[in-house]
Design an enzyme around this catalytic site. Structure first.
Site, PDB file in Angstrom:
ATOM      1  N   GLU A 121       0.384  16.529 -16.495  1.00  0.00           N
ATOM      2  CA  GLU A 121       1.480  17.487 -16.657  1.00  0.00           C
ATOM      3  C   GLU A 121       2.786  16.717 -16.543  1.00  0.00           C
ATOM      4  O   GLU A 121       3.009  15.992 -15.571  1.00  0.00           O
ATOM      5  CB  GLU A 121       1.393  18.555 -15.566  1.00  0.00           C
ATOM      6  CG  GLU A 121       2.489  19.583 -15.630  1.00  0.00           C
ATOM      7  CD  GLU A 121       2.367  20.647 -14.540  1.00  0.00           C
ATOM      8  OE1 GLU A 121       3.278  21.484 -14.447  1.00  0.00           O
ATOM      9  OE2 GLU A 121       1.376  20.633 -13.766  1.00  0.00           O
ATOM     10  N   LEU A 122       3.638  16.860 -17.533  1.00  0.00           N
ATOM     11  CA  LEU A 122       4.967  16.249 -17.518  1.00  0.00           C
ATOM     12  C   LEU A 122       5.953  17.349 -17.189  1.00  0.00           C
ATOM     13  O   LEU A 122       6.139  18.285 -17.974  1.00  0.00           O
ATOM     14  CB  LEU A 122       5.265  15.621 -18.884  1.00  0.00           C
ATOM     15  CG  LEU A 122       4.256  14.555 -19.333  1.00  0.00           C
ATOM     16  CD1 LEU A 122       4.550  14.102 -20.749  1.00  0.00           C
ATOM     17  CD2 LEU A 122       4.234  13.377 -18.367  1.00  0.00           C
TER      18      LEU A 122
END
Length: 134
Positions: A121-122
Site C-alpha cells: 500500500e502506497l
C-alpha cells in the site's frame, strides 16, 4: 515497558536481486548491505531486512514464506505523479486510489504487488491538514 516505534521488519523473498530491483527502481528505496552480506531496504530511519526463502536467517518467523506480507509505505508527493511513475515502470495499480485511515489520520492509498506478490500500500497523507510525512 514502552514501545516507541518500529526499527525494522523482515521480508522473506524468493530472490533478493528481484526484490532489490523492484523496491529501488520502481519505488525509489535505498539499498544497504550490512553484517556479512545481508541486504536491507531503507525507509527514513527504518529498514526492511531481506531474507531469501531458501536460506532464512535464524531466528526467523515460524513459517517464513514469500508473498505473505501486507505493508503500508508512506509516500511524499502527488498521487497522480506516482500513478504515472508506476505506469512507466509497468507496475499495475491493483486498487485505488482510495481513502483509508493511517496511523496519523486520513490517507489516500494505491495498492501494488511486489515480485513476491506481497501487497504494498502506497499511502499519501494530506499535508494541508497537518498530517504530513515529512
Amino acid at each position: 515497558m514502552r514501545i516507541t516505534g518500529i526499527d525494522h521488519l523482515v521480508l522473506t523473498v524468493f530472490s533478493i536481486e528481484a526484490t532489490i530491483d523492484f523496491y529501488s527502481r520502481v519505488l525509489g528505496l535505498d539499498v544497504v548491505t550490512f553484517g556479512t552480506g545481508r541486504t536491507a531496504l531503507l525507509l527514513g530511519d527504518q529498514k526492511i531486512n531481506l531474507h531469501e526463502a531458501s536460506a532464512p536467517i535464524r531466528p526467523h518467523a515460524a513459517r517464513p514464506v514469500p508473498g505473505s506480507a501486507d505493508l503500508c509505505l508512506i509516500v511524499v508527493g502527488e498521487v497522480d505523479a506516482v500513478v504515472a511513475r508506476l505506469a512507466e515502470e509497468n507496475t499495475s495499480v491493483e486498487f485505488g486510489p482510495v481513502d483509508r485511515t493511517g496511523a496519523r489520520g486520513p490517507i489516500r492509498s494505491l495498492y501494488v504487488r511486489d515480485p513476491d506478490q506481497n501487497l504494498i500500500e502506497l499511502a499519501f497523507y494530506d499535508t494541508a491538514r497537518g498530517c504530513g510525512a515529512d
